[in-house]
Design a protein around this motif. Structure first.
Motif, PDB file in Angstrom:
ATOM      1  N   TYR A 105       0.856  -1.185   0.000  1.00 42.11           N
ATOM      2  CA  TYR A 105       0.000   0.000   0.000  1.00 42.11           C
ATOM      3  C   TYR A 105       0.893   1.236   0.000  1.00 42.11           C
ATOM      4  O   TYR A 105       2.031   1.213   0.488  1.00 42.11           O
ATOM      5  CB  TYR A 105      -0.902   0.042   1.235  1.00 42.11           C
ATOM      6  N   LYS A 106       0.357   2.318  -0.523  1.00 43.76           N
ATOM      7  CA  LYS A 106       1.108   3.569  -0.633  1.00 43.76           C
ATOM      8  C   LYS A 106       1.350   4.194   0.742  1.00 43.76           C
ATOM      9  O   LYS A 106       0.427   4.314   1.559  1.00 43.76           O
ATOM     10  CB  LYS A 106       0.329   4.544  -1.522  1.00 43.76           C
ATOM     11  N   LEU A 107       2.593   4.601   0.988  1.00 43.01           N
ATOM     12  CA  LEU A 107       2.946   5.225   2.267  1.00 43.01           C
ATOM     13  C   LEU A 107       2.112   6.475   2.521  1.00 43.01           C
ATOM     14  O   LEU A 107       1.641   6.699   3.645  1.00 43.01           O
ATOM     15  CB  LEU A 107       4.433   5.580   2.272  1.00 43.01           C
ATOM     16  N   GLU A 108       1.904   7.281   1.506  1.00 42.98           N
ATOM     17  CA  GLU A 108       1.178   8.536   1.660  1.00 42.98           C
ATOM     18  C   GLU A 108      -0.222   8.330   2.233  1.00 42.98           C
ATOM     19  O   GLU A 108      -0.726   9.171   2.990  1.00 42.98           O
ATOM     20  CB  GLU A 108       1.071   9.229   0.298  1.00 42.98           C
ATOM     21  N   ASP A 109      -0.855   7.212   1.885  1.00 42.62           N
ATOM     22  CA  ASP A 109      -2.243   6.984   2.304  1.00 42.62           C
ATOM     23  C   ASP A 109      -2.387   6.917   3.819  1.00 42.62           C
ATOM     24  O   ASP A 109      -3.400   7.346   4.381  1.00 42.62           O
ATOM     25  CB  ASP A 109      -2.781   5.696   1.676  1.00 42.62           C
ATOM     26  N   PHE A 110      -1.373   6.376   4.498  1.00 45.45           N
ATOM     27  CA  PHE A 110      -1.441   6.298   5.958  1.00 45.45           C
ATOM     28  C   PHE A 110      -1.407   7.694   6.576  1.00 45.45           C
ATOM     29  O   PHE A 110      -2.115   7.969   7.547  1.00 45.45           O
ATOM     30  CB  PHE A 110      -0.293   5.439   6.493  1.00 45.45           C
ATOM     31  N   TYR A 111      -0.606   8.576   6.002  1.00 43.53           N
ATOM     32  CA  TYR A 111      -0.552   9.957   6.499  1.00 43.53           C
ATOM     33  C   TYR A 111      -1.842  10.707   6.173  1.00 43.53           C
ATOM     34  O   TYR A 111      -2.336  11.485   6.997  1.00 43.53           O
ATOM     35  CB  TYR A 111       0.664  10.673   5.911  1.00 43.53           C
ATOM     36  N   LEU A 112      -2.393  10.466   4.987  1.00 45.59           N
ATOM     37  CA  LEU A 112      -3.642  11.128   4.617  1.00 45.59           C
ATOM     38  C   LEU A 112      -4.799  10.665   5.495  1.00 45.59           C
ATOM     39  O   LEU A 112      -5.795  11.375   5.642  1.00 45.59           O
ATOM     40  CB  LEU A 112      -3.968  10.867   3.143  1.00 45.59           C
ATOM     41  N   ARG A 113      -4.659   9.490   6.084  1.00 49.74           N
ATOM     42  CA  ARG A 113      -5.695   8.959   6.975  1.00 49.74           C
ATOM     43  C   ARG A 113      -5.541   9.479   8.407  1.00 49.74           C
ATOM     44  O   ARG A 113      -6.520   9.535   9.158  1.00 49.74           O
ATOM     45  CB  ARG A 113      -5.626   7.429   6.978  1.00 49.74           C
ATOM     46  N   LEU A 114      -4.304   9.878   8.784  1.00 49.82           N
ATOM     47  CA  LEU A 114      -4.033  10.191  10.187  1.00 49.82           C
ATOM     48  C   LEU A 114      -3.600  11.623  10.464  1.00 49.82           C
ATOM     49  O   LEU A 114      -3.881  12.147  11.540  1.00 49.82           O
ATOM     50  CB  LEU A 114      -2.935   9.255  10.721  1.00 49.82           C
ATOM     51  N   ASP A 115      -2.911  12.252   9.514  1.00 48.99           N
ATOM     52  CA  ASP A 115      -2.272  13.541   9.778  1.00 48.99           C
ATOM     53  C   ASP A 115      -3.205  14.709   9.477  1.00 48.99           C
ATOM     54  O   ASP A 115      -3.440  15.057   8.322  1.00 48.99           O
ATOM     55  CB  ASP A 115      -0.989  13.662   8.945  1.00 48.99           C
ATOM     56  N   GLN A 116      -3.737  15.296  10.532  1.00 52.18           N
ATOM     57  CA  GLN A 116      -4.683  16.402  10.407  1.00 52.18           C
ATOM     58  C   GLN A 116      -4.081  17.582   9.649  1.00 52.18           C
ATOM     59  O   GLN A 116      -4.776  18.302   8.933  1.00 52.18           O
ATOM     60  CB  GLN A 116      -5.114  16.864  11.808  1.00 52.18           C
ATOM     61  N   SER A 117      -2.781  17.802   9.767  1.00 54.14           N
ATOM     62  CA  SER A 117      -2.132  18.971   9.178  1.00 54.14           C
ATOM     63  C   SER A 117      -2.129  18.940   7.657  1.00 54.14           C
ATOM     64  O   SER A 117      -1.913  19.975   7.008  1.00 54.14           O
ATOM     65  CB  SER A 117      -0.687  19.086   9.689  1.00 54.14           C
ATOM     66  N   LEU A 118      -2.375  17.778   7.068  1.00 53.83           N
ATOM     67  CA  LEU A 118      -2.360  17.669   5.614  1.00 53.83           C
ATOM     68  C   LEU A 118      -3.666  18.134   4.971  1.00 53.83           C
ATOM     69  O   LEU A 118      -3.737  18.293   3.759  1.00 53.83           O
ATOM     70  CB  LEU A 118      -2.074  16.216   5.193  1.00 53.83           C
ATOM     71  N   SER A 120      -6.399  16.516   4.634  1.00 54.56           N
ATOM     72  CA  SER A 120      -6.928  15.444   3.792  1.00 54.56           C
ATOM     73  C   SER A 120      -8.443  15.293   3.963  1.00 54.56           C
ATOM     74  O   SER A 120      -8.949  15.276   5.095  1.00 54.56           O
ATOM     75  CB  SER A 120      -6.248  14.121   4.148  1.00 54.56           C
ATOM     76  N   PRO A 121      -9.189  15.151   2.858  1.00 49.80           N
ATOM     77  CA  PRO A 121     -10.621  14.874   2.965  1.00 49.80           C
ATOM     78  C   PRO A 121     -10.901  13.444   3.407  1.00 49.80           C
ATOM     79  O   PRO A 121     -12.051  13.091   3.667  1.00 49.80           O
ATOM     80  CB  PRO A 121     -11.128  15.115   1.541  1.00 49.80           C
ATOM     81  N   PHE A 122      -9.842  12.637   3.484  1.00 52.35           N
ATOM     82  CA  PHE A 122     -10.008  11.221   3.805  1.00 52.35           C
ATOM     83  C   PHE A 122      -9.506  10.888   5.211  1.00 52.35           C
ATOM     84  O   PHE A 122      -9.203   9.738   5.517  1.00 52.35           O
ATOM     85  CB  PHE A 122      -9.265  10.359   2.782  1.00 52.35           C
ATOM     86  N   ILE A 123      -9.433  11.889   6.080  1.00 54.92           N
ATOM     87  CA  ILE A 123      -8.982  11.681   7.450  1.00 54.92           C
ATOM     88  C   ILE A 123      -9.915  10.698   8.159  1.00 54.92           C
ATOM     89  O   ILE A 123     -11.125  10.652   7.859  1.00 54.92           O
ATOM     90  CB  ILE A 123      -8.928  13.037   8.212  1.00 54.92           C
TER      91      ILE A 123
END
Length: 221
Positions: A105-118, A120-123
């Motif tokens: 799985y893509k590394l970025e997806d884990f951050y987009l799921r967890l990192d509020q500062s990004l 992300s609409p997919f938090i």
């Protein structure tokens, strides 16, 4: 095992079979969590907590994250879209293992799921912010995701070009839970249980501080 032959007949089915097989492992792990969470704190470790997060993400699928490497590259002209792009495939070290299965799985997806500062609409909205921040810290400190992201060729391999093999993380998490259950007096009953007891409590070992890197360039035929 049938992927190589099946892909020549029905590529979509071959890819979906692998995706559903891994998702089935996540569902099984979540079922284990449901019946043993009073015996083991799954959220005290990055690997076990991450699997619960990942299972919930792929189970509810209300976002565009966590498409497997096979799905990303082999479906919807993925190879053509990524022709010439370089990717970094990373896996944690399973100690003394001659063969390690791979499911990325893509590394970025884990951050987009967890990192509020990004932004992300997919938090992961069902988790409290404090819990997301804790898990984010755990994956950086225990799974070394930050170190993987800060690779020497960061300009060539940003987070959306890095894929993480989930199988070593799955093995590590299962070993932790099985060992904890066994030490708490849980008995492994039946043939299947006995088959898996010894590998996951005595034989398998994952060094989460060490990685194997594979840099590849996508070429469409």
């Amino acid at each position: 095992m049938r992927f190589d032959s099946l892909k020549k007949v029905d590529l979509e089915e071959a890819v979906n079979n692998l995706d559903r097989a891994f998702e089935g492992k996540l569902e099984a792990f979540h079922s284990l969590y449901d019946v043993t969470k009073d015996k083991y704190d799954y959220f005290s470790h990055a690997d076990t907590a991450l699997l619960i997060l990942l299972r919930n993400a792929v189970h509810h699928r209300n976002h565009l994250l966590f498409r497997s490497w096979n799905s990303e590259m082999l479906m919807n002209d993925g190879l053509k879209r990524n022709h010439g792009n370089r990717f970094l495939l990373v896996e944690h070290e399973v100690v003394d293992a001659s063969i390690v299965m791979r499911f990325y799985y893509k590394l970025e997806d884990f951050y987009l799921r967890l990192d509020q500062s990004l932004g992300s609409p997919f938090i992961e909205s069902k988790m409290k912010m404090s819990n997301r921040e804790t898990l984010l810290k755990q994956i950086n400190e225990e799974l070394y995701f930050n170190d993987i992201a800060k690779n020497e060729d960061q300009e060539i391999f940003p987070n959306d070009r890095i894929y993480i093999n989930m199988l070593p993380i799955f093995i590590s998490a299962t070993c932790k839970v099985f060992k904890a259950l066994k030490s708490n007096g849980v008995e492994f009953k039946g043939f299947d249980a006995k088959v898996y007891e010894r590998p996951f409590t005595e034989e398998l070992n994952v060094d989460l501080s060490k990685f194997v890197y594979r840099a590849i360039t996508v070429v469409s035929s």
